[in-house]
Write an enzyme that holds these catalytic residues in place. Sequence first.
Site, PDB file in Angstrom:
ATOM      1  N   ARG A   1     -10.312  39.484  21.567  1.00 43.78           N
ATOM      2  CA  ARG A   1     -10.559  38.066  21.906  1.00 43.78           C
ATOM      3  C   ARG A   1     -11.724  37.886  22.884  1.00 43.78           C
ATOM      4  O   ARG A   1     -11.695  37.036  23.780  1.00 43.78           O
ATOM      5  CB  ARG A   1      -9.286  37.411  22.481  1.00 43.78           C
ATOM      6  CG  ARG A   1      -8.123  37.387  21.527  1.00 43.78           C
ATOM      7  CD  ARG A   1      -8.394  36.579  20.260  1.00 43.78           C
ATOM      8  NE  ARG A   1      -7.344  36.851  19.296  1.00 43.78           N
ATOM      9  CZ  ARG A   1      -7.453  37.787  18.338  1.00 43.78           C
ATOM     10  NH1 ARG A   1      -8.574  38.486  18.200  1.00 43.78           N
ATOM     11  NH2 ARG A   1      -6.477  37.991  17.503  1.00 43.78           N
TER      12      ARG A   1
ATOM     13  N   SER B   1      -1.956  30.797  20.181  1.00 41.76           N
ATOM     14  CA  SER B   1      -1.385  31.668  21.214  1.00 41.76           C
ATOM     15  C   SER B   1      -1.997  31.297  22.554  1.00 41.76           C
ATOM     16  O   SER B   1      -3.220  31.312  22.701  1.00 41.76           O
ATOM     17  CB  SER B   1      -1.709  33.138  20.924  1.00 41.76           C
ATOM     18  OG  SER B   1      -1.130  33.498  19.701  1.00 41.76           O
TER      19      SER B   1
ATOM     20  N   GLU C   1      -5.404  32.932  26.977  1.00 42.65           N
ATOM     21  CA  GLU C   1      -6.457  33.075  25.956  1.00 42.65           C
ATOM     22  C   GLU C   1      -7.192  31.731  25.862  1.00 42.65           C
ATOM     23  O   GLU C   1      -8.390  31.667  25.577  1.00 42.65           O
ATOM     24  CB  GLU C   1      -5.792  33.418  24.609  1.00 42.65           C
ATOM     25  CG  GLU C   1      -6.777  33.560  23.476  1.00 42.65           C
ATOM     26  CD  GLU C   1      -6.104  33.933  22.167  1.00 42.65           C
ATOM     27  OE1 GLU C   1      -5.194  34.793  22.178  1.00 42.65           O
ATOM     28  OE2 GLU C   1      -6.484  33.357  21.135  1.00 42.65           O
TER      29      GLU C   1
END
Length: 310
Positions: free
Chosen positions: A181, A231, A301
């Site tokens: 990520r 998420s 995130e």
Amino acid sequence: MIIDLYDKLSGILPEENIIKDEDMSRHTTFRVGGPADYFLKIDTYKALKEVLDLFRTEGLLMQEDYYILGNGSNLLVSDGGYRGAVMSLGGEFAECSMESSNVIKAGAAALNVVVANLARDNSLTGFEFAHGIPGSIGGALVMNAGAYGGEMKQVVRSVAAIDENGNEIILKGDELEFGYRTSVFKKKKCVITSCLIELTPGDRKEIENTMNELKEKRVSKQPLEYPSAGSTFKRPEGYFAGKLIEDAGLRGYSVGGAQVSEKHCGFVVNKGTATATDVYKLIVDVQNRVFEVSGVKLTPEVILLGDFKA
Ligand SMILES: Cc1cc2nc3c(=O)[nH]c(=O)nc-3n(C[C@H](O)[C@H](O)[C@H](O)COP(=O)(O)OP(=O)(O)OC[C@H]3O[C@@H](n4cnc5c(N)ncnc54)[C@H](O)[C@@H]3O)c2cc1C
């Protein structure tokens, strides 16, 4: 300072593409967030170059004074909004086309689903994973978006961007610094304009079946019926964020209209009335509680834009 730029901006962009006090809840999948002082819709490469040149000569900086929005699917904007200009690419940046028999040229504002469908229609495999990720190619490159074993790193041949000095650059291979990520674009201030995606010849029907299977998995496991940013936390090494949150007793835990999803503890959802402050406070509570129970520090995130206080 940005306010004074209106006249100069209107020499570059059509007036309807320069919006003042635009509510960012309209542009994020969380459906929360206050106004951006300016919301600029930029549809051509020429206009983008000119706007970036203008900002640079005025001494305005990326992140502090202007922000590049993708599809807003990984973004939490504060209730107070953003005291700068949000730039939203569209028009020619939303296009994607075949560069050669197995390479797609995708504009930064092209949605992943559109690129995945083009790949399927040309019997190219390797991009099925991105079909259900509700973002743009620009956002997917910055985040090295991934799902079900696939990630951007595996398929990106090169990325075209405009750097903070206004230079056109092409980055490839190790220069992209793709990781979990993350990518070089997390630290390098530039505007991504397009990329080349290299795929493998495959069977159209199989590609379609894979996309459908992955879609069913998402629908059955994820709370897609509520606004969210997917998420909320990164996966800590050796753990799953959702499991840690569940084990900390936080399934369904709420702050105002924000809730740890009952269906998937890794998602914070907006039950309809959430503010950005609710979402942020919930994130902080979850981090603290999980740390108390397991000793693991969860890192969001989701990207924060604006001022937040717990
Ligand atoms: C229901 C749901 C499911 C999700 N599932 C997944 C999943 O399976 N896997 C996954 O990885 N993510 C998932 N996400 C999160 C999100 O979709 C991804 O992170 C996506 O890649 C973000 O893309 P975006 O276009 O929305 O970017 P944004 O959220 O708008 O922006 C993300 C970052 O990219 C930057 N950016 C965007 N475009 C440019 C550009 N042209 N130039 C420079 N910087 C740019 C922004 O400034 C920001 O820093 C999910 C989200 C939701 C809501």
